[in-house]
Design an enzyme around this catalytic site. Structure first.
Site, PDB file in Angstrom:
ATOM      1  N   LYS A 180       4.577  20.496  25.920  1.00 32.04           N
ATOM      2  CA  LYS A 180       3.632  20.135  24.846  1.00 32.04           C
ATOM      3  C   LYS A 180       2.763  21.363  24.607  1.00 32.04           C
ATOM      4  O   LYS A 180       1.829  21.633  25.348  1.00 32.04           O
ATOM      5  CB  LYS A 180       2.769  18.952  25.294  1.00 32.04           C
ATOM      6  CG  LYS A 180       2.209  18.104  24.166  1.00 32.04           C
ATOM      7  CD  LYS A 180       1.317  18.824  23.166  1.00 32.04           C
ATOM      8  CE  LYS A 180      -0.137  18.917  23.556  1.00 32.04           C
ATOM      9  NZ  LYS A 180      -0.955  19.674  22.576  1.00 32.04           N
ATOM     10  N   GLY A 233      -5.222  25.025  30.946  1.00 31.65           N
ATOM     11  CA  GLY A 233      -6.203  24.710  29.917  1.00 31.65           C
ATOM     12  C   GLY A 233      -7.590  24.601  30.503  1.00 31.65           C
ATOM     13  O   GLY A 233      -7.915  25.246  31.513  1.00 31.65           O
ATOM     14  N   SER A 234      -8.409  23.768  29.900  1.00 31.78           N
ATOM     15  CA  SER A 234      -9.823  23.689  30.273  1.00 31.78           C
ATOM     16  C   SER A 234     -10.037  22.783  31.484  1.00 31.78           C
ATOM     17  O   SER A 234      -9.198  21.933  31.811  1.00 31.78           O
ATOM     18  CB  SER A 234     -10.617  23.147  29.086  1.00 31.78           C
ATOM     19  OG  SER A 234     -10.149  21.854  28.761  1.00 31.78           O
ATOM     20  N   GLY A 238      -8.204  19.310  32.364  1.00 27.08           N
ATOM     21  CA  GLY A 238      -7.501  19.354  33.661  1.00 27.08           C
ATOM     22  C   GLY A 238      -7.825  18.133  34.517  1.00 27.08           C
ATOM     23  O   GLY A 238      -6.957  17.549  35.160  1.00 27.08           O
ATOM     24  N   GLU A 255      -4.020  25.215  36.123  1.00 28.99           N
ATOM     25  CA  GLU A 255      -4.455  26.599  35.884  1.00 28.99           C
ATOM     26  C   GLU A 255      -5.589  26.510  34.881  1.00 28.99           C
ATOM     27  O   GLU A 255      -5.361  26.333  33.684  1.00 28.99           O
ATOM     28  CB  GLU A 255      -3.302  27.432  35.293  1.00 28.99           C
ATOM     29  CG  GLU A 255      -2.056  27.512  36.158  1.00 28.99           C
ATOM     30  CD  GLU A 255      -2.147  28.568  37.247  1.00 28.99           C
ATOM     31  OE1 GLU A 255      -3.236  29.150  37.426  1.00 28.99           O
ATOM     32  OE2 GLU A 255      -1.141  28.793  37.918  1.00 28.99           O
ATOM     33  N   CYS A 289      -7.862  33.376  30.371  1.00 28.94           N
ATOM     34  CA  CYS A 289      -8.420  32.661  31.530  1.00 28.94           C
ATOM     35  C   CYS A 289      -8.931  33.642  32.565  1.00 28.94           C
ATOM     36  O   CYS A 289      -9.943  33.418  33.206  1.00 28.94           O
ATOM     37  CB  CYS A 289      -7.365  31.747  32.124  1.00 28.94           C
ATOM     38  SG  CYS A 289      -5.834  32.612  32.429  1.00 28.94           S
ATOM     39  N   GLU A 386     -17.973  29.610  31.308  1.00 24.60           N
ATOM     40  CA  GLU A 386     -16.875  30.323  30.663  1.00 24.60           C
ATOM     41  C   GLU A 386     -17.112  30.288  29.155  1.00 24.60           C
ATOM     42  O   GLU A 386     -17.206  29.216  28.559  1.00 24.60           O
ATOM     43  CB  GLU A 386     -15.544  29.658  31.001  1.00 24.60           C
ATOM     44  CG  GLU A 386     -14.376  30.438  30.446  1.00 24.60           C
ATOM     45  CD  GLU A 386     -13.034  29.775  30.717  1.00 24.60           C
ATOM     46  OE1 GLU A 386     -12.936  28.555  30.518  1.00 24.60           O
ATOM     47  OE2 GLU A 386     -12.106  30.485  31.116  1.00 24.60           O
TER      48      GLU A 386
HETATM   49  P1  NAP Z   1      -7.585  22.510  26.406  1.00 26.55           P
HETATM   50  O1  NAP Z   1      -8.377  21.938  25.321  1.00 26.55           O
HETATM   51  O2  NAP Z   1      -7.760  21.992  27.772  1.00 26.55           O
HETATM   52  O3  NAP Z   1      -6.066  22.380  25.927  1.00 26.55           O
HETATM   53  C1  NAP Z   1      -4.979  22.739  26.725  1.00 26.55           C
HETATM   54  C2  NAP Z   1      -3.804  21.828  26.403  1.00 26.55           C
HETATM   55  O4  NAP Z   1      -4.103  20.495  26.803  1.00 26.55           O
HETATM   56  C3  NAP Z   1      -3.480  21.762  24.916  1.00 26.55           C
HETATM   57  O5  NAP Z   1      -2.074  21.650  24.754  1.00 26.55           O
HETATM   58  C4  NAP Z   1      -4.181  20.473  24.527  1.00 26.55           C
HETATM   59  O6  NAP Z   1      -3.705  19.901  23.335  1.00 26.55           O
HETATM   60  C5  NAP Z   1      -3.885  19.603  25.720  1.00 26.55           C
HETATM   61  N1  NAP Z   1      -4.762  18.435  25.836  1.00 26.55           N
HETATM   62  C6  NAP Z   1      -5.958  18.182  25.227  1.00 26.55           C
HETATM   63  N2  NAP Z   1      -6.417  16.962  25.568  1.00 26.55           N
HETATM   64  C7  NAP Z   1      -5.498  16.409  26.403  1.00 26.55           C
HETATM   65  C8  NAP Z   1      -5.409  15.174  27.104  1.00 26.55           C
HETATM   66  N3  NAP Z   1      -6.350  14.236  27.007  1.00 26.55           N
HETATM   67  N4  NAP Z   1      -4.336  14.956  27.896  1.00 26.55           N
HETATM   68  C9  NAP Z   1      -3.366  15.891  28.031  1.00 26.55           C
HETATM   69  N5  NAP Z   1      -3.390  17.063  27.367  1.00 26.55           N
HETATM   70  C10 NAP Z   1      -4.452  17.340  26.579  1.00 26.55           C
HETATM   71  O7  NAP Z   1      -7.802  24.054  26.552  1.00 26.55           O
HETATM   72  P2  NAP Z   1      -7.881  25.103  25.399  1.00 26.55           P
HETATM   73  O8  NAP Z   1      -9.207  25.011  24.745  1.00 26.55           O
HETATM   74  O9  NAP Z   1      -6.676  25.004  24.548  1.00 26.55           O
HETATM   75  O10 NAP Z   1      -7.757  26.464  26.244  1.00 26.55           O
HETATM   76  C11 NAP Z   1      -8.870  27.078  26.769  1.00 26.55           C
HETATM   77  C12 NAP Z   1      -9.026  26.829  28.261  1.00 26.55           C
HETATM   78  O11 NAP Z   1      -7.814  27.061  28.970  1.00 26.55           O
HETATM   79  C13 NAP Z   1     -10.009  27.761  28.879  1.00 26.55           C
HETATM   80  O12 NAP Z   1     -10.878  27.034  29.723  1.00 26.55           O
HETATM   81  C14 NAP Z   1      -9.168  28.717  29.701  1.00 26.55           C
HETATM   82  O13 NAP Z   1      -9.792  29.323  30.763  1.00 26.55           O
HETATM   83  C15 NAP Z   1      -8.047  27.882  30.109  1.00 26.55           C
HETATM   84  N6  NAP Z   1      -6.857  28.681  30.367  1.00 26.55           N
HETATM   85  C16 NAP Z   1      -6.487  28.882  31.665  1.00 26.55           C
HETATM   86  C17 NAP Z   1      -5.382  29.650  31.975  1.00 26.55           C
HETATM   87  C18 NAP Z   1      -4.967  29.874  33.395  1.00 26.55           C
HETATM   88  O14 NAP Z   1      -3.865  30.306  33.610  1.00 26.55           O
HETATM   89  N7  NAP Z   1      -5.781  29.599  34.369  1.00 26.55           N
HETATM   90  C19 NAP Z   1      -4.635  30.224  30.952  1.00 26.55           C
HETATM   91  C20 NAP Z   1      -5.031  29.993  29.629  1.00 26.55           C
HETATM   92  C21 NAP Z   1      -6.153  29.216  29.363  1.00 26.55           C
HETATM   93  P3  NAP Z   1      -4.465  20.271  21.954  1.00 26.55           P
HETATM   94  O15 NAP Z   1      -4.060  21.634  21.622  1.00 26.55           O
HETATM   95  O16 NAP Z   1      -3.998  19.291  20.975  1.00 26.55           O
HETATM   96  O17 NAP Z   1      -5.928  20.142  22.221  1.00 26.55           O
END
Ligand code: NAP
Ligand code: MG
Length: 484
Positions: A180, A233-234, A238, A255, A289, A386
């Site tokens: 996804k 993701g966030s 998470g 992650e 990240c 962050e």
């Molecule tokens: P996010 O909002 O958590 O989204 C990540 C993924 O989760 C997207 O595909 C999102 O779909 C999906 N998602 C949202 N709500 C969900 C739910 N209730 N259940 C299951 N999946 C759901 O994060 P983001 O804003 O896209 O990315 C930024 C964050 O990711 C930052 O905090 C960053 O540090 C972290 N990140 C970490 C790494 C690492 O390797 N540690 C790498 C990259 C990013 P949608 O797109 O539809 O919202």
């Protein structure tokens, strides 16, 4: 690359080896971050499509994929990697368009994806079980087996790299995957699925369902047919994903984010450190990240480091992804608002420098000027949260103990680096820093796919990348034979 040149229809999901309409019949708008205009529509997949995708993956495990030898699986991955390479420029332009990242950075992401496939293709037949000396009359051995269906929920900032490290490792171990991608950037995930099909990956082994996190994402993380969930993701999402997966008692790799520090000591080679100090904060417009958003500098070199970082900031040019400047736009209007809100919380701080948004940057693009703040207290919100934008804070320290305490003083622990010529100090800090990776006199080590990656604290748990990921994407069976 124009969207008309796409060889697949992005408004479809890729399930069971073919392109299918989403069950809802609905689509979502995909926006170009460089100008705010519509790129195209993508499928709004939901729980029904996830259900189909999980069934297709289960069927694949019982088909040719489940019977392939590890070496054969490896060859398929290597072939996908070759197709990624032969389509490198198209993929790079798609990623630049969709994510808003400068073309040079998008090209590096394609190279990383190809390298992941080469690495995991080669590793597929290298993870062995063991024989265990046991009681008289027994022979005991272990078998490494796939979990089954793996769910992969990824963000928009590095789609290709994250597909490489998580889907690549999962397929190497013989799992079948449901991916996804993020609603804000999903074109290369779809392109990748089609290249995998062309490379001969059997149907159902990789399924891609685009859609909203709260719909498709939630359905995937809570699906009873999914045996392992990899989430990038966030922190907030998470936690939700881990909770949803706990209903099915399946392992989860998280992650998450970071507030990664670089520690610069008086005895550091500042010429060597400087490019890393700034690049690690502004690469991908800070939406990384493992971005280094905190620069901790010993007082003896504080003014010099700050002045030289500020000079570099002054040279940073911000503009559309395809103009390939230093920094591109943020992913969305929402992300821009979030970052601007953080910047306003820094209004009383000393702003040491700013980059330049080029004069003819499209008005609808999500541009923010990279900003460097000086002399920030370690407890300030800009030094704790962050930001996920091109913002860095420079924090002074007196000695090693204080540097360590500031470095470890956030809820995160993803990566950290130490700039010092003192070998004993390097060793002490490498042990004491609470972090998934520590770099000595560098930052990021070029992102090597061989290097296990993941967090401590609220940066998450589990490791992806490197050989280590293969343990996470497999399970162990112990066989004990009593033969007398
Ligand atoms: P996010 O909002 O958590 O989204 C990540 C993924 O989760 C997207 O595909 C999102 O779909 C999906 N998602 C949202 N709500 C969900 C739910 N209730 N259940 C299951 N999946 C759901 O994060 P983001 O804003 O896209 O990315 C930024 C964050 O990711 C930052 O905090 C960053 O540090 C972290 N990140 C970490 C790494 C690492 O390797 N540690 C790498 C990259 C990013 P949608 O797109 O539809 O919202
Ligand atoms: Mg996009």
């Amino acid at each position: 690359m124009s969207i008309q040149d796409l060889w697949f229809d992005p408004s479809l999901c890729f399930i069971g080896g073919g392109w299918v309409d989403p069950a809802s019949g609905q689509t979502l708008d995909l926006i170009d971050p460089s100008n705010g205009e519509l790129i195209c529509q993508v499928a709004r997949g939901d729980a029904d499509d996830i259900d189909q995708a999980v069934s297709a993956a289960q069927a694949a495990l019982g088909g040719p994929w489940g019977r392939m030898t590890a070496a054969e699986r490896g060859r398929v991955l290597a072939k996908i990697g070759q197709l990624v390479q032969s389509n490198a420029e198209v993929l790079a332009r798609l990623e630049a368009l969709d994510v808003g990242k400068p073309l040079t950075q998008a090209r590096a992401d394609v190279a990383a994806l190809a390298r992941y496939l080469e690495f995991y293709g080669g590793a597929a037949d290298k993870l062995h079980g063991q024989t265990i000396p046991y009681l008289d009359g027994y022979t005991v051995y272990t078998l490494r087996e796939p979990h089954g269906v793996t769910g992969h929920i990824i963000p928009w900032n590095y789609p290709m790299q994250i597909i490489g490290r998580s889907v690549g490792a999962a397929l190497a171990m013989g799992n079948a995957a449901v991916l996804k991608p993020a609603e804000e950037a999903c074109l290369t995930a779809l392109a990748f699925a089609d290249l995998a099909r062309q490379a001969g990956l059997p149907e159902g082994v990789l399924n891609v369902v685009t859609g909203l996190g709260a719909e498709a994402g939630a359905a995937l993380s809570g699906h009873a047919g999914v045996n392992h969930v990899s989430f990038t993701g966030s922190v907030g999402v998470g936690k939700l994903v881990q909770r949803q997966a706990s209903e099915n008692i399946v392992p989860v790799t998280l992650e998450l984010g970071g507030k990664s520090p670089q520690l610069v000591f008086d005895d550091a080679d500042i010429d060597a450190a400087l490019p890393f100090l700034v690049n690690a904060g502004v690469q991908n417009a800070g939406q990384t990240c493992s971005a280094s958003s905190r620069i901790l500098v010993q007082r003896g070199v504080f003014d010099e480091v700050l002045d030289r970082m500020a000079a570099r900031y002054g040279d940073l040019q911000v503009g559309p992804a395809l103009q390939d400047l230093d920094v591109g736009p943020l992913i969305s209007a929402r992300q821009k608002k979030t970052v601007e809100n953080f910047l306003s919380q820094g209004a009383s701080l000393e702003k040491a420098a700013e980059g330049q948004i080029i004069a003819d940057a499209p008005a609808g693009g999500h541009y923010v000027a990279p900003t460097l703040f000086a002399g920030v207290s370690p407890n300030h919100v800009l030094a704790q949260d962050e930001i996920f934008g091109p913002v860095q804070v420079v924090i002074p320290f007196d000695d090693e103990a204080e540097a360590l305490s500031i470095a470890n003083g956030t809820k995160f622990g993803l990566v950290a680096s130490v700039w010092s010529s003192n070998g004993a100090r390097q060793m002490r800090l490498a042990k004491a820093l609470r972090s998934g990776q520590v770099f000595l006199n560098n930052y990021g080590a070029g992102g090597g796919v061989e290097l296990p990656f993941g967090g401590t604290g609220q940066s998450g748990h589990g490791r992806e990348k490197g050989f280590e990921a293969l343990y996470g994407f497999s399970t162990l069976k112990t066989v004990a034979a009593l033969h007398g």
